[in-house]
Scaffold this active site. Sequence first.
Site, PDB file in Angstrom:
ATOM      1  N   ARG A  33      94.574 133.119  44.252  1.00 34.29           N
ATOM      2  CA  ARG A  33      94.651 134.584  44.204  1.00 34.29           C
ATOM      3  C   ARG A  33      93.983 135.160  45.460  1.00 34.29           C
ATOM      4  O   ARG A  33      92.814 135.534  45.451  1.00 34.29           O
ATOM      5  CB  ARG A  33      93.986 135.104  42.928  1.00 34.29           C
ATOM      6  CG  ARG A  33      94.609 134.549  41.668  1.00 34.29           C
ATOM      7  CD  ARG A  33      94.008 135.130  40.399  1.00 34.29           C
ATOM      8  NE  ARG A  33      94.443 134.337  39.264  1.00 34.29           N
ATOM      9  CZ  ARG A  33      95.646 134.421  38.705  1.00 34.29           C
ATOM     10  NH1 ARG A  33      96.531 135.285  39.166  1.00 34.29           N
ATOM     11  NH2 ARG A  33      95.976 133.651  37.689  1.00 34.29           N
ATOM     12  N   CYS A  36      98.342 136.351  35.779  1.00 33.72           N
ATOM     13  CA  CYS A  36      99.096 137.110  36.786  1.00 33.72           C
ATOM     14  C   CYS A  36      99.750 138.339  36.164  1.00 33.72           C
ATOM     15  O   CYS A  36      99.810 139.411  36.792  1.00 33.72           O
ATOM     16  CB  CYS A  36     100.163 136.224  37.420  1.00 33.72           C
ATOM     17  SG  CYS A  36      99.504 134.817  38.330  1.00 33.72           S
TER      18      CYS A  36
END
Length: 224
Positions: free
Chosen positions: A131, A54
Amino acid sequence: MNQFAAQSRIPRINEPAPDFQAKSTHGVIKLSDYTGKGKWVLLFSHPADFTPVCTTEFVEFSRSFSEFEKRNVQLIGVSIDSIYSHIAWIRNIEQNFNVKVEFPLIADLGQKLAAAYGMVHEAVSETAPVRAVFFIDPKGVIRAILYYPLQLGRNIAEIVRVFDALQTVDANGVSTPANWVPGKPVIVPAPLLKQDADARAKANGDLQVTDWYFAQKELATTAK
């Protein structure tokens, strides 16, 4: 089973994007605050703050922020972490990677936004969103959706390319072929009547005709 995961439904392409009001690192924001002003929106989720994949994504989103601005795209991130965690993580990213995170990051502690957009996939995790990437146009309509597993970082250049393609399609009434990038030929819609197909097969000029159903043309390019 997580109650929010159980209630979630993945919105579909060409459906209205669920509006929301949520706390973020830029204060309370609503989707309609942006679409109501004619902006495109990239709504993307990440599993958790202070995680390596991330972090790389936030660095690259930040490095490409001006490219999104040129395309009138508002970036909005979301995860289930708190505002305090978001602020600490953003400060850490800015200090360690010499970038400025200029887009809001939503704190979705109750998973309401994750449920509305189907971001939590139970087979992966009952709490952490995958995601997810939602491309939302200025009318508040979802135009494209991408999902990535937790272990796979997103390709930011591809996300920019999708916005280029969507905006080109809307502006010119065309389609884009595989691997299309700005400056390459676009696809002209196929004829719906036989006489038009016959004419297309003999066409010349600005069309690059391979067969009656397959024709391309160049578009005038405008620097972004």
